[in-house]
Design an enzyme around this catalytic site. Sequence first.
Site, PDB file in Angstrom:
ATOM      1  N   SER A   1      -2.880  -2.756   0.599  1.00 41.22           N
ATOM      2  CA  SER A   1      -2.530  -3.906   1.438  1.00 41.22           C
ATOM      3  C   SER A   1      -2.499  -5.129   0.540  1.00 41.22           C
ATOM      4  O   SER A   1      -3.123  -5.128  -0.530  1.00 41.22           O
ATOM      5  CB  SER A   1      -3.612  -4.092   2.507  1.00 41.22           C
ATOM      6  OG  SER A   1      -3.469  -5.335   3.155  1.00 41.22           O
TER       7      SER A   1
ATOM      8  N   TYR B   1     -12.625  -4.204   5.875  1.00 41.70           N
ATOM      9  CA  TYR B   1     -11.277  -3.695   5.567  1.00 41.70           C
ATOM     10  C   TYR B   1     -10.923  -4.017   4.115  1.00 41.70           C
ATOM     11  O   TYR B   1     -10.459  -3.162   3.367  1.00 41.70           O
ATOM     12  CB  TYR B   1     -10.268  -4.320   6.535  1.00 41.70           C
ATOM     13  CG  TYR B   1      -8.838  -3.862   6.310  1.00 41.70           C
ATOM     14  CD1 TYR B   1      -8.458  -2.550   6.579  1.00 41.70           C
ATOM     15  CD2 TYR B   1      -7.869  -4.750   5.840  1.00 41.70           C
ATOM     16  CE1 TYR B   1      -7.139  -2.135   6.383  1.00 41.70           C
ATOM     17  CE2 TYR B   1      -6.553  -4.331   5.649  1.00 41.70           C
ATOM     18  CZ  TYR B   1      -6.196  -3.033   5.920  1.00 41.70           C
ATOM     19  OH  TYR B   1      -4.894  -2.616   5.719  1.00 41.70           O
TER      20      TYR B   1
HETATM   21  N1  LIG Z   1       0.561  -2.898   9.575  1.00 42.70           N
HETATM   22  C1  LIG Z   1       0.105  -3.729   8.669  1.00 42.70           C
HETATM   23  O1  LIG Z   1       0.165  -4.964   8.851  1.00 42.70           O
HETATM   24  C2  LIG Z   1      -0.450  -3.199   7.379  1.00 42.70           C
HETATM   25  C3  LIG Z   1      -0.580  -4.101   6.306  1.00 42.70           C
HETATM   26  C4  LIG Z   1      -1.090  -3.642   5.104  1.00 42.70           C
HETATM   27  C5  LIG Z   1      -1.466  -2.321   4.973  1.00 42.70           C
HETATM   28  N2  LIG Z   1      -1.342  -1.458   6.035  1.00 42.70           N
HETATM   29  C6  LIG Z   1      -1.782  -0.063   5.828  1.00 42.70           C
HETATM   30  O2  LIG Z   1      -0.724   0.817   6.142  1.00 42.70           O
HETATM   31  C7  LIG Z   1      -1.251   2.087   6.512  1.00 42.70           C
HETATM   32  C8  LIG Z   1      -0.539   2.575   7.766  1.00 42.70           C
HETATM   33  O3  LIG Z   1      -0.815   1.702   8.835  1.00 42.70           O
HETATM   34  P1  LIG Z   1       0.297   1.273   9.911  1.00 42.70           P
HETATM   35  O4  LIG Z   1       0.540  -0.168   9.742  1.00 42.70           O
HETATM   36  O5  LIG Z   1       1.446   2.202   9.874  1.00 42.70           O
HETATM   37  O6  LIG Z   1      -0.554   1.420  11.264  1.00 42.70           O
HETATM   38  P2  LIG Z   1      -0.505   2.512  12.451  1.00 42.70           P
HETATM   39  O7  LIG Z   1       0.825   2.503  13.109  1.00 42.70           O
HETATM   40  O8  LIG Z   1      -1.716   2.191  13.256  1.00 42.70           O
HETATM   41  O9  LIG Z   1      -0.673   3.910  11.725  1.00 42.70           O
HETATM   42  C9  LIG Z   1      -1.907   4.314  11.179  1.00 42.70           C
HETATM   43  C10 LIG Z   1      -1.883   5.800  11.009  1.00 42.70           C
HETATM   44  O10 LIG Z   1      -3.138   6.215  10.402  1.00 42.70           O
HETATM   45  C11 LIG Z   1      -3.607   7.305  11.147  1.00 42.70           C
HETATM   46  N3  LIG Z   1      -5.046   7.541  11.046  1.00 42.70           N
HETATM   47  C12 LIG Z   1      -6.082   6.733  11.392  1.00 42.70           C
HETATM   48  N4  LIG Z   1      -7.246   7.366  11.178  1.00 42.70           N
HETATM   49  C13 LIG Z   1      -6.947   8.597  10.688  1.00 42.70           C
HETATM   50  C14 LIG Z   1      -7.695   9.716  10.279  1.00 42.70           C
HETATM   51  N5  LIG Z   1      -9.042   9.735  10.334  1.00 42.70           N
HETATM   52  N6  LIG Z   1      -7.036  10.828   9.804  1.00 42.70           N
HETATM   53  C15 LIG Z   1      -5.685  10.843   9.754  1.00 42.70           C
HETATM   54  N7  LIG Z   1      -4.914   9.826  10.149  1.00 42.70           N
HETATM   55  C16 LIG Z   1      -5.538   8.715  10.615  1.00 42.70           C
HETATM   56  C17 LIG Z   1      -3.192   7.006  12.590  1.00 42.70           C
HETATM   57  O11 LIG Z   1      -3.282   8.203  13.340  1.00 42.70           O
HETATM   58  P3  LIG Z   1      -3.600   8.272  14.914  1.00 42.70           P
HETATM   59  O12 LIG Z   1      -2.266   8.160  15.601  1.00 42.70           O
HETATM   60  O13 LIG Z   1      -4.253   9.605  15.108  1.00 42.70           O
HETATM   61  O14 LIG Z   1      -4.512   7.108  15.238  1.00 42.70           O
HETATM   62  C18 LIG Z   1      -1.771   6.540  12.339  1.00 42.70           C
HETATM   63  O15 LIG Z   1      -0.912   7.645  12.154  1.00 42.70           O
HETATM   64  C19 LIG Z   1      -2.762   1.890   6.674  1.00 42.70           C
HETATM   65  O16 LIG Z   1      -3.422   2.402   5.534  1.00 42.70           O
HETATM   66  C20 LIG Z   1      -2.915   0.369   6.757  1.00 42.70           C
HETATM   67  O17 LIG Z   1      -4.160  -0.061   6.275  1.00 42.70           O
HETATM   68  C21 LIG Z   1      -0.830  -1.867   7.225  1.00 42.70           C
END
Ligand SMILES: NC(=O)c1ccc[n+]([C@@H]2O[C@H](COP(=O)([O-])OP(=O)(O)OC[C@H]3O[C@@H](n4cnc5c(N)ncnc54)[C@H](OP(=O)(O)O)[C@@H]3O)[C@@H](O)[C@H]2O)c1
Length: 272
Positions: free
Chosen positions: A132, A145
């Site tokens: 991130s 986080y």
């Molecule tokens: N969106 C942002 O603003 C942002 C910014 C910087 C970095 N990120 C990073 O990007 C990555 C993806 O996030 P996203 O933005 O796409 O959010 P998201 O739509 O909430 O997706 C998160 C994914 O992680 C999965 N997950 C959570 N806990 C898990 C576990 N114990 N085992 C396996 N899968 C698990 C969730 O699965 P479930 O459906 O089962 O909950 C979901 O598929 C994360 O690492 C996040 O920190 C996001």
Amino acid sequence: MAQTVFITGTSTGIGAAAVRLFAAHGWQVAATMRNPADAKFGDLPGVRLYALDVTDAASVQEAVAQAQHDFGQLDVLVNNAGYGLVGPFETATTAQIQQQFATNMFGVFAVTQAVLPALRAQHSGIIINITSVGGRTGFPMNSLYHATKFGLDGFSESLWYELAPFGIQVKVVAPGGVATDFATRSLHLTASPDDAANPYAGQMRAVLDAFSGRAGNASQPEQIAEVIYQAATDGSSQLRYIAGADAQSLLATKAQMPEADFMQMIQKSFGG
Ligand SMILES: NC(=O)c1ccc[n+]([C@@H]2O[C@H](COP(=O)([O-])OP(=O)(O)OC[C@H]3O[C@@H](n4cnc5c(N)ncnc54)[C@H](OP(=O)(O)O)[C@@H]3O)[C@@H](O)[C@H]2O)c1
């Protein structure tokens, strides 16, 4: 022969967009998620679903072994699964802290260790860790986080050196704000901003408001998937890919300003 990518956390957001993009480019995709019934991308050629909870060692071993068996070889690992724990550090429970680290950090360690013997034996492979902008700079009310994402950033930089002699590359994709379920369904809070007994309530409300105010600047998950695909295919040994105009601009500003001035600017922008 088509290359194979193994991706964690593909039910929604960046992970789901990455599945679609790699599949569109003709890759074989091991799309993993806690509950495969949650998959929203339908039947795509070359894509197979596996149940994988990154906090469950047995499910990690099983999914990696099954994907290796089905596809023959894994070429790229994308450690994407993760979520945000937001709110005051003081009120975070031990269970919340452990779950945040178990998912965002130890989960990455477990999946990476599960694929490494095969990558080392084949003398090739790319490991892409989704960190991130919050792995390079801190915001208020996100301490735990940030601890995981700064941790992953340092882990990845050290591992880059360790694995290079084995022909394995390590990369970090660091997104800014992305329009996914991250700030809604997936968000965990350490306290309620509406709780009058919460001494951090005002600060918390201001930070949550500031984040929602920035939602308009967020990237789409498809844009971040493009950066992941670039990291997987550009043939370079580049470690970090800062993904999204907001993240690039913020980190460029940080690099140019004295630290105290930059931190004051951040504090003001979050209502401090
Ligand atoms: N969106 C942002 O603003 C942002 C910014 C910087 C970095 N990120 C990073 O990007 C990555 C993806 O996030 P996203 O933005 O796409 O959010 P998201 O739509 O909430 O997706 C998160 C994914 O992680 C999965 N997950 C959570 N806990 C898990 C576990 N114990 N085992 C396996 N899968 C698990 C969730 O699965 P479930 O459906 O089962 O909950 C979901 O598929 C994360 O690492 C996040 O920190 C996001």
